[in-house]
Design a protein around this motif. Structure first.
Motif, PDB file in Angstrom:
ATOM      1  N   GLN A  90      -6.185 -57.578   4.105  1.00  0.00           N
ATOM      2  CA  GLN A  90      -5.137 -58.061   5.014  1.00  0.00           C
ATOM      3  C   GLN A  90      -4.098 -58.838   4.218  1.00  0.00           C
ATOM      4  O   GLN A  90      -4.416 -59.420   3.171  1.00  0.00           O
ATOM      5  CB  GLN A  90      -5.732 -58.939   6.109  1.00  0.00           C
ATOM      6  N   GLY A  91      -2.872 -58.819   4.750  1.00  0.00           N
ATOM      7  CA  GLY A  91      -1.786 -59.552   4.095  1.00  0.00           C
ATOM      8  C   GLY A  91      -1.061 -58.763   3.035  1.00  0.00           C
ATOM      9  O   GLY A  91      -0.138 -59.291   2.397  1.00  0.00           O
ATOM     10  N   GLY A  92      -1.423 -57.500   2.811  1.00  0.00           N
ATOM     11  CA  GLY A  92      -0.738 -56.680   1.818  1.00  0.00           C
ATOM     12  C   GLY A  92       0.404 -55.899   2.441  1.00  0.00           C
ATOM     13  O   GLY A  92       0.778 -56.111   3.607  1.00  0.00           O
ATOM     14  N   PRO A  93       0.980 -54.958   1.701  1.00  0.00           N
ATOM     15  CA  PRO A  93       2.050 -54.106   2.245  1.00  0.00           C
ATOM     16  C   PRO A  93       1.542 -53.315   3.443  1.00  0.00           C
ATOM     17  O   PRO A  93       0.352 -53.009   3.548  1.00  0.00           O
ATOM     18  CB  PRO A  93       2.407 -53.183   1.073  1.00  0.00           C
ATOM     19  N   ALA A  94       2.442 -53.000   4.358  1.00  0.00           N
ATOM     20  CA  ALA A  94       2.055 -52.224   5.529  1.00  0.00           C
ATOM     21  C   ALA A  94       1.523 -50.871   5.092  1.00  0.00           C
ATOM     22  O   ALA A  94       2.054 -50.222   4.180  1.00  0.00           O
ATOM     23  CB  ALA A  94       3.253 -52.055   6.465  1.00  0.00           C
ATOM     24  N   VAL A  95       0.441 -50.437   5.727  1.00  0.00           N
ATOM     25  CA  VAL A  95      -0.178 -49.168   5.382  1.00  0.00           C
ATOM     26  C   VAL A  95       0.566 -48.039   6.075  1.00  0.00           C
ATOM     27  O   VAL A  95       0.870 -48.109   7.277  1.00  0.00           O
ATOM     28  CB  VAL A  95      -1.661 -49.167   5.809  1.00  0.00           C
ATOM     29  N   THR A  96       0.865 -46.981   5.321  1.00  0.00           N
ATOM     30  CA  THR A  96       1.518 -45.785   5.874  1.00  0.00           C
ATOM     31  C   THR A  96       0.560 -44.624   5.832  1.00  0.00           C
ATOM     32  O   THR A  96      -0.529 -44.697   5.242  1.00  0.00           O
ATOM     33  CB  THR A  96       2.778 -45.449   5.065  1.00  0.00           C
ATOM     34  N   HIS A 130      -9.087 -68.006  -9.865  1.00  0.00           N
ATOM     35  CA  HIS A 130     -10.250 -68.834  -9.566  1.00  0.00           C
ATOM     36  C   HIS A 130     -11.161 -68.074  -8.616  1.00  0.00           C
ATOM     37  O   HIS A 130     -10.679 -67.361  -7.720  1.00  0.00           O
ATOM     38  CB  HIS A 130      -9.819 -70.164  -8.928  1.00  0.00           C
ATOM     39  N   PRO A 131     -12.478 -68.197  -8.755  1.00  0.00           N
ATOM     40  CA  PRO A 131     -13.408 -67.477  -7.868  1.00  0.00           C
ATOM     41  C   PRO A 131     -13.140 -67.783  -6.411  1.00  0.00           C
ATOM     42  O   PRO A 131     -12.967 -68.936  -6.015  1.00  0.00           O
ATOM     43  CB  PRO A 131     -14.783 -68.003  -8.312  1.00  0.00           C
ATOM     44  N   GLY A 132     -13.051 -66.726  -5.575  1.00  0.00           N
ATOM     45  CA  GLY A 132     -12.845 -66.895  -4.148  1.00  0.00           C
ATOM     46  C   GLY A 132     -11.398 -67.106  -3.746  1.00  0.00           C
ATOM     47  O   GLY A 132     -11.097 -67.309  -2.566  1.00  0.00           O
ATOM     48  N   GLU A 133     -10.478 -67.087  -4.712  1.00  0.00           N
ATOM     49  CA  GLU A 133      -9.072 -67.340  -4.399  1.00  0.00           C
ATOM     50  C   GLU A 133      -8.451 -66.181  -3.629  1.00  0.00           C
ATOM     51  O   GLU A 133      -7.703 -66.387  -2.658  1.00  0.00           O
ATOM     52  CB  GLU A 133      -8.298 -67.576  -5.704  1.00  0.00           C
ATOM     53  N   ARG A 134      -8.730 -64.947  -4.035  1.00  0.00           N
ATOM     54  CA  ARG A 134      -8.162 -63.772  -3.373  1.00  0.00           C
ATOM     55  C   ARG A 134      -9.223 -62.889  -2.736  1.00  0.00           C
ATOM     56  O   ARG A 134      -8.934 -62.156  -1.792  1.00  0.00           O
ATOM     57  CB  ARG A 134      -7.389 -62.925  -4.403  1.00  0.00           C
ATOM     58  N   LEU A 135     -10.431 -62.916  -3.268  1.00  0.00           N
ATOM     59  CA  LEU A 135     -11.528 -62.098  -2.755  1.00  0.00           C
ATOM     60  C   LEU A 135     -12.667 -63.028  -2.328  1.00  0.00           C
ATOM     61  O   LEU A 135     -13.166 -63.820  -3.138  1.00  0.00           O
ATOM     62  CB  LEU A 135     -12.039 -61.107  -3.808  1.00  0.00           C
ATOM     63  N   THR A 136     -13.066 -62.924  -1.083  1.00  0.00           N
ATOM     64  CA  THR A 136     -14.108 -63.784  -0.526  1.00  0.00           C
ATOM     65  C   THR A 136     -15.330 -62.938  -0.174  1.00  0.00           C
ATOM     66  O   THR A 136     -15.204 -61.912   0.509  1.00  0.00           O
ATOM     67  CB  THR A 136     -13.615 -64.516   0.732  1.00  0.00           C
ATOM     68  N   SER A 168      -1.812 -56.502  -4.188  1.00  0.00           N
ATOM     69  CA  SER A 168      -0.577 -56.135  -4.896  1.00  0.00           C
ATOM     70  C   SER A 168       0.540 -57.132  -4.677  1.00  0.00           C
ATOM     71  O   SER A 168       1.611 -57.011  -5.277  1.00  0.00           O
ATOM     72  CB  SER A 168      -0.122 -54.737  -4.455  1.00  0.00           C
ATOM     73  N   ASN A 169       0.345 -58.105  -3.786  1.00  0.00           N
ATOM     74  CA  ASN A 169       1.334 -59.175  -3.629  1.00  0.00           C
ATOM     75  C   ASN A 169       0.620 -60.521  -3.664  1.00  0.00           C
ATOM     76  O   ASN A 169      -0.601 -60.587  -3.817  1.00  0.00           O
ATOM     77  CB  ASN A 169       2.132 -58.995  -2.335  1.00  0.00           C
ATOM     78  N   ALA A 170       1.371 -61.585  -3.504  1.00  0.00           N
ATOM     79  CA  ALA A 170       0.799 -62.926  -3.662  1.00  0.00           C
ATOM     80  C   ALA A 170       0.103 -63.421  -2.409  1.00  0.00           C
ATOM     81  O   ALA A 170      -0.645 -64.411  -2.464  1.00  0.00           O
ATOM     82  CB  ALA A 170       1.898 -63.917  -4.060  1.00  0.00           C
ATOM     83  N   ASP A 171       0.328 -62.736  -1.272  1.00  0.00           N
ATOM     84  CA  ASP A 171      -0.197 -63.255  -0.008  1.00  0.00           C
ATOM     85  C   ASP A 171      -1.451 -62.536   0.479  1.00  0.00           C
ATOM     86  O   ASP A 171      -2.119 -63.017   1.398  1.00  0.00           O
ATOM     87  CB  ASP A 171       0.890 -63.152   1.084  1.00  0.00           C
ATOM     88  N   GLY A 172      -1.751 -61.413  -0.073  1.00  0.00           N
ATOM     89  CA  GLY A 172      -2.870 -60.626   0.438  1.00  0.00           C
ATOM     90  C   GLY A 172      -4.232 -61.176   0.031  1.00  0.00           C
ATOM     91  O   GLY A 172      -4.378 -61.865  -0.981  1.00  0.00           O
ATOM     92  N   ARG A 173      -5.192 -60.827   0.873  1.00  0.00           N
ATOM     93  CA  ARG A 173      -6.565 -61.252   0.595  1.00  0.00           C
ATOM     94  C   ARG A 173      -7.520 -60.120   0.951  1.00  0.00           C
ATOM     95  O   ARG A 173      -7.217 -59.251   1.770  1.00  0.00           O
ATOM     96  CB  ARG A 173      -6.939 -62.498   1.416  1.00  0.00           C
ATOM     97  N   VAL A 174      -8.714 -60.198   0.360  1.00  0.00           N
ATOM     98  CA  VAL A 174      -9.784 -59.238   0.649  1.00  0.00           C
ATOM     99  C   VAL A 174     -11.045 -60.011   0.986  1.00  0.00           C
ATOM    100  O   VAL A 174     -11.396 -60.969   0.274  1.00  0.00           O
ATOM    101  CB  VAL A 174     -10.057 -58.299  -0.548  1.00  0.00           C
TER     102      VAL A 174
END
Length: 496
Positions: A439-445, A375-381, A415-421
């Motif tokens: 934010q909310g994605g895998p830890a950055v290395t 849905h629009p705005g669900e993961r990317l705002t 890449s996961n269900a919790d991340g957002r942009v």
């Protein structure tokens, strides 16, 4: 009341009769009707003397006209005001003087009607005094009548001049309007059509006068009538300029596209006095634009098909050579992003036009991000201002943000269900700053910061093609990227 306004009254002899009667009434040798001005007193009528005027300094009437009643001087030689007056010491050797003031209704003193004798007297009898007052009133009435007649003649002359000027102005207007290539019309303030030039009747073939009032709307194509009425009513209510395109019936029975315009003419107080309008035949231009739009849509459709064919060829090659399947998949996605960008900015028909504004940066981003969320705005705002873009900017923007979204879906916040942009668009003078924050994605290395083809593609789009800059900050919670570029690189139009 000026001298020339009053002197004409003498021509009819009325003032002469009044002066003669005053002399007879009072048994005086001289009688005058005088007008006292700044430097001289002038005799509008005279009996018993040839004097036409004297200096004001010698005038007895200059004193008499400021009184409320008849002024009498029994013996001028014994009156300090007049003893040294040349008219007393010399001809006509004034001794006795009696003058009734001439005063307008507004209270302005003009002069006097007077009698003069060369012998002293004790004064006038009550009957003579009353007679002089009556004669002064009669003289004043005659002067007022003369003034009213003159003012009426001047007013009539002004009216005639105004009417002549209006006739001349109307003739000039009609001559000018009839020679114009456009159809010209005008209405009363309430919108009642009361004038059309010759070009209107030549174009429509309507008999003169048949389109007055509301008859003009019958000349429109039935499908355009209600729309034209509504626009015209709105303009009459608001006073805003009138502009509309509609189909107007031609004298040959066909309908041709015309551009109708009108402006209100206002007085100094801002009240609308008339509306003046024109109708311009734009039928050929309208058809040309429609043909160009059809051709443009056809070309755009073919280009879109080319994207689809290329995607199919890449997929076919990947099946034949499994070892390049990953690379082929990335290439197909980039082609799909370009296709979506092209589809967003290409010419559309009313049925195919996207719901988002086609020259909108936010609209393009929403189209590109649609495959990455249910849905629009669900993961990317997307937040901040919106800016205009054109077809030249759509391609690099599509590649840039597609790459960011793809990387986020493979390795970052998507890449996961919790991340957002979050994407924020801000204007800074003549530049635009776009902030991409994950934010909310895998830890950055540290390995995530290594540049690859995707990074090079972002640099190519933002820096080389758009003339901007890219700043990356690999934070633990996700990528924080800032893109800055000139607003002028987004659209050929001048920025607001």
């Amino acid at each position: 009341m000026a001298l020339h306004d009053l002197a004409g009254a003498r021509d009819e002899g009325v003032l002469d009769d009044l002066a003669a009667f005053a002399a007879e009434l009072c048994g005086a040798r001289i009688a005058l009707v005088s007008l006292v001005e700044e430097k001289f007193q002038t005799f509008l009528s005279r009996v018993g003397t040839d004097l036409a005027q004297t200096p004001r300094s010698q005038s007895f009437c200059a004193h008499a006209m400021h009184g409320l009643h008849v002024m009498e001087v029994p013996d001028a030689t014994r009156d300090a005001r007049f003893a040294d007056n040349p008219l007393v010491t010399g001809a006509p050797y004034i001794r006795f003087y009696a003058g009734a003031p001439l005063v307008t209704r507004e209270g302005v003193p003009l002069g006097a009607i007077c009698v003069i004798d060369d012998q002293p007297r004790d004064g006038l009898t009550p009957f003579q005094t009353r007679g002089m007052e009556i004669l002064a009133a009669a003289a004043m009435a005659r002067l007022d009548a003369r003034r009213v007649a003159r003012e009426r003649r001047e007013q009539n002359a002004r009216v005639e001049q105004t009417q002549a000027a209006l006739v001349d102005s109307e003739l000039r207007f009609r001559t000018l309007a009839d020679t114009m290539p456009q159809m010209v019309w005008s209405t009363l303030p309430d919108g009642y059509h009361d004038y059309y030039n010759a070009r209107w009747y030549d174009f429509t073939g309507a008999p003169a006068g048949t389109t007055d009032g509301k008859g003009w709307n019958d000349m429109f194509h039935p499908e355009d009538r209600e729309r034209a009425w509504q626009v015209w009513r709105d303009c009459l209510a608001t006073g805003e300029p009138y502009q509309i395109e509609y189909r107007l019936r031609h004298f040959d029975g066909t309908y041709r596209w015309v551009l109708g315009r009108a402006l209100p003419i206002r007085d100094d107080a801002g009240t609308i006095q008339r509306w003046f309008g024109t109708c311009t035949d734009i039928h050929e231009q309208k058809l040309t634009l429609e043909e160009r739009e059809i051709i443009s849509q056809e070309l755009s459709h073919r280009i879109k098909n080319i994207f689809a064919v290329m995607g199919g060829l890449i997929q076919l090659a990947a099946r034949t050579h499994p070892e390049i399947a990953s690379l082929a998949g990335d290439l197909r996605q980039r082609l799909a992003a370009l296709g979506r960008a092209h589809d967003f900015v290409r010419p559309h028909s009313p049925n195919s036009r996207p719901s988002a504004q086609q020259d909108s940066l936010r609209g393009l981003l929403e189209q590109l991000f649609a495959p990455y969320e249910a849905h629009p705005g669900e993961r990317l705002t997307i937040s901040g201002v919106d800016l205009d873009i054109d077809d030249r900017a759509a391609t690099p923007l599509a590649l840039l943000f597609h790459e960011l979204a793809t990387n986020a879906s493979k390795y970052g916040a998507l890449s996961n269900a919790d991340g957002r942009v979050t994407i924020d668009i801000a204007r800074d003078g003549d530049n635009v700053r776009i902030t991409w924050h994950e934010q909310g994605g895998p830890a950055v290395t540290g390995d995530d910061a290594l540049g690859g083809f995707g990074s090079q593609l972002i640099e190519l789009s933002a820096v080389r093609q758009m003339g901007g800059s890219v700043t990356r900050d690999w934070r633990p919670e996700g990528l924080h990227l800032i893109i800055e570029m000139p607003i002028a690189s987004l659209s050929r139009a001048r920025p607001a």
